[in-house]
Design a protein around this motif. Sequence first.
Motif, PDB file in Angstrom:
ATOM      1  N   TYR A   1      -4.825  -1.714  -7.332  1.00 30.49           N
ATOM      2  CA  TYR A   1      -6.183  -1.222  -7.119  1.00 30.49           C
ATOM      3  C   TYR A   1      -6.127   0.118  -6.397  1.00 30.49           C
ATOM      4  CZ  TYR A   1      -7.143  -6.195  -7.814  1.00 30.49           C
ATOM      5  OH  TYR A   1      -7.203  -7.464  -8.305  1.00 30.49           O
ATOM      6  N   GLY A   2      -7.191   0.865  -6.541  1.00 31.56           N
ATOM      7  CA  GLY A   2      -7.346   2.109  -5.811  1.00 31.56           C
ATOM      8  C   GLY A   2      -8.731   2.187  -5.204  1.00 31.56           C
TER       9      GLY A   2
ATOM     10  N   ILE B   1       0.861  -1.183   0.000  1.00 31.08           N
ATOM     11  CA  ILE B   1       0.000   0.000   0.000  1.00 31.08           C
ATOM     12  C   ILE B   1       0.898   1.233   0.000  1.00 31.08           C
ATOM     13  CG2 ILE B   1      -1.752   1.296   1.284  1.00 31.08           C
ATOM     14  CD1 ILE B   1      -2.810  -1.312   2.389  1.00 31.08           C
ATOM     15  N   TRP B   2       0.611   2.160  -0.891  1.00 31.09           N
ATOM     16  CA  TRP B   2       1.424   3.372  -0.966  1.00 31.09           C
ATOM     17  C   TRP B   2       0.554   4.540  -1.446  1.00 31.09           C
ATOM     18  CZ3 TRP B   2       1.181  -0.340  -4.623  1.00 31.09           C
ATOM     19  CH2 TRP B   2       0.948   0.048  -5.940  1.00 31.09           C
ATOM     20  N   GLY B   3       1.079   5.730  -1.260  1.00 27.35           N
ATOM     21  CA  GLY B   3       0.380   6.929  -1.712  1.00 27.35           C
ATOM     22  C   GLY B   3       1.049   7.534  -2.928  1.00 27.35           C
ATOM     23  N   ASP B   4       0.223   8.088  -3.849  1.00 28.44           N
ATOM     24  CA  ASP B   4       0.762   8.706  -5.057  1.00 28.44           C
ATOM     25  C   ASP B   4      -0.264   9.726  -5.571  1.00 28.44           C
ATOM     26  OD1 ASP B   4       2.391   9.267  -7.249  1.00 28.44           O
ATOM     27  OD2 ASP B   4       1.508   7.660  -8.454  1.00 28.44           O
ATOM     28  N   ALA B   5       0.186  10.928  -5.766  1.00 30.68           N
ATOM     29  CA  ALA B   5      -0.657  12.006  -6.305  1.00 30.68           C
ATOM     30  C   ALA B   5      -1.911  12.213  -5.458  1.00 30.68           C
ATOM     31  CB  ALA B   5      -1.030  11.704  -7.755  1.00 30.68           C
ATOM     32  N   GLY B   6      -1.736  12.157  -4.148  1.00 33.46           N
ATOM     33  CA  GLY B   6      -2.853  12.420  -3.244  1.00 33.46           C
ATOM     34  C   GLY B   6      -3.832  11.278  -3.110  1.00 33.46           C
ATOM     35  N   ALA B   7      -3.517  10.104  -3.628  1.00 37.90           N
ATOM     36  CA  ALA B   7      -4.411   8.952  -3.534  1.00 37.90           C
ATOM     37  C   ALA B   7      -3.643   7.745  -3.000  1.00 37.90           C
ATOM     38  CB  ALA B   7      -5.024   8.627  -4.889  1.00 37.90           C
ATOM     39  N   LEU B   8      -4.371   6.798  -2.440  1.00 37.91           N
ATOM     40  CA  LEU B   8      -3.776   5.561  -1.939  1.00 37.91           C
ATOM     41  C   LEU B   8      -3.991   4.450  -2.958  1.00 37.91           C
ATOM     42  CD1 LEU B   8      -4.787   5.542   1.847  1.00 37.91           C
ATOM     43  CD2 LEU B   8      -2.501   5.883   0.887  1.00 37.91           C
ATOM     44  N   TRP B   9      -2.981   3.624  -3.093  1.00 37.76           N
ATOM     45  CA  TRP B   9      -3.036   2.494  -4.029  1.00 37.76           C
ATOM     46  C   TRP B   9      -2.555   1.235  -3.295  1.00 37.76           C
ATOM     47  CZ3 TRP B   9      -5.008   3.786  -8.750  1.00 37.76           C
ATOM     48  CH2 TRP B   9      -5.018   5.154  -9.073  1.00 37.76           C
ATOM     49  N   CYS B  10      -2.989   0.073  -3.776  1.00 38.50           N
ATOM     50  CA  CYS B  10      -2.518  -1.196  -3.213  1.00 38.50           C
ATOM     51  C   CYS B  10      -2.250  -2.172  -4.341  1.00 38.50           C
ATOM     52  CB  CYS B  10      -3.533  -1.791  -2.225  1.00 38.50           C
ATOM     53  SG  CYS B  10      -5.061  -2.396  -2.956  1.00 38.50           S
ATOM     54  N   LYS B  11      -1.335  -3.087  -4.073  1.00 45.72           N
ATOM     55  CA  LYS B  11      -0.993  -4.121  -5.048  1.00 45.72           C
ATOM     56  C   LYS B  11      -1.164  -5.473  -4.370  1.00 45.72           C
ATOM     57  CE  LYS B  11       2.540  -5.374  -8.443  1.00 45.72           C
ATOM     58  NZ  LYS B  11       3.892  -5.041  -8.976  1.00 45.72           N
ATOM     59  N   VAL B  12      -2.043  -6.303  -4.955  1.00 43.92           N
ATOM     60  CA  VAL B  12      -2.349  -7.621  -4.396  1.00 43.92           C
ATOM     61  C   VAL B  12      -2.186  -8.652  -5.498  1.00 43.92           C
ATOM     62  CG1 VAL B  12      -4.040  -9.054  -3.186  1.00 43.92           C
ATOM     63  CG2 VAL B  12      -4.003  -6.571  -2.810  1.00 43.92           C
TER      64      VAL B  12
END
Length: 283
Positions: free
Chosen positions: A24-25, A8-19
Amino acid sequence: MRQVPVAIWGDAGALWCKVEGSVYGGDRVALAWQRINLPITEEVYRAVAERGEPWPDIDPTVADQIRAGIGGNQPPQDEAEILREQIDAARAGIAEYASIGDDEACNRAQSLRARLLELGSKADKIREREKRPHFDAAKAVDARFMPLVKDAKDGADRLRRVMEAYMTAKAKREAEERRIAEQARLAEEAKRRASEPGPVQPPAPELPPPAARASAPIRGAYGRAASIKPVIVITDVTDWPALLAYYSDHPEVRALVRRLADRAVAAGEAVPGVATEEQRKIA
């Protein structure tokens, strides 16, 4: 339960996850976050998710079995043989945990323990499934014949108890008759000695009454005879402390008292005569 690495990480003011390779966002990030039960470092994530390495806190044997799956690429085999191979392989790893020195080793030991419990549960379910038809057939046979067996035995036992009461009363009566006859004999002997001339002879030493003759078997006009055996039975306990003291060194009594004490201590009671300590038990 299979553990899946999640990033889970943040980028451009949004959170994203990789599973499992997919990014996904939005709401999927919140859902992934709720399901995370153990934080890991980025290095561990990359090792497991990208390089396919096993988790650092999983036993190597468990990791190999999970990677291969049940049976691996082998053709279908007997389920018991597959489980036997996996259980033997898992049990071989127990020696690595003869002692545990840190949390990571403890976690690996738990992974191996969980795998063994899982394999045992699978074996038990297959056992129940394969036994069920035979068990149902056996129950059907028992339902037909066990009532007959029980009724016949109950009737025979009722007769045995009445016969035992009669034979016990008969034995007591015969013992009393022998005692009275012996007393009469001794009295007659003393009277005879007193009437004889010369110095008074000392009384003859008392002899025990004649032993009871062995009872003949009970023979009816049909079937086998019943043997009769004299036994000594307890009819009441008159001194519990004395009885318990007599058996205080008996291993079975000590084992029973220990179980009672364990149960009482577990319930929070203060039990005298024992030493206690707080330990950690694994569920």
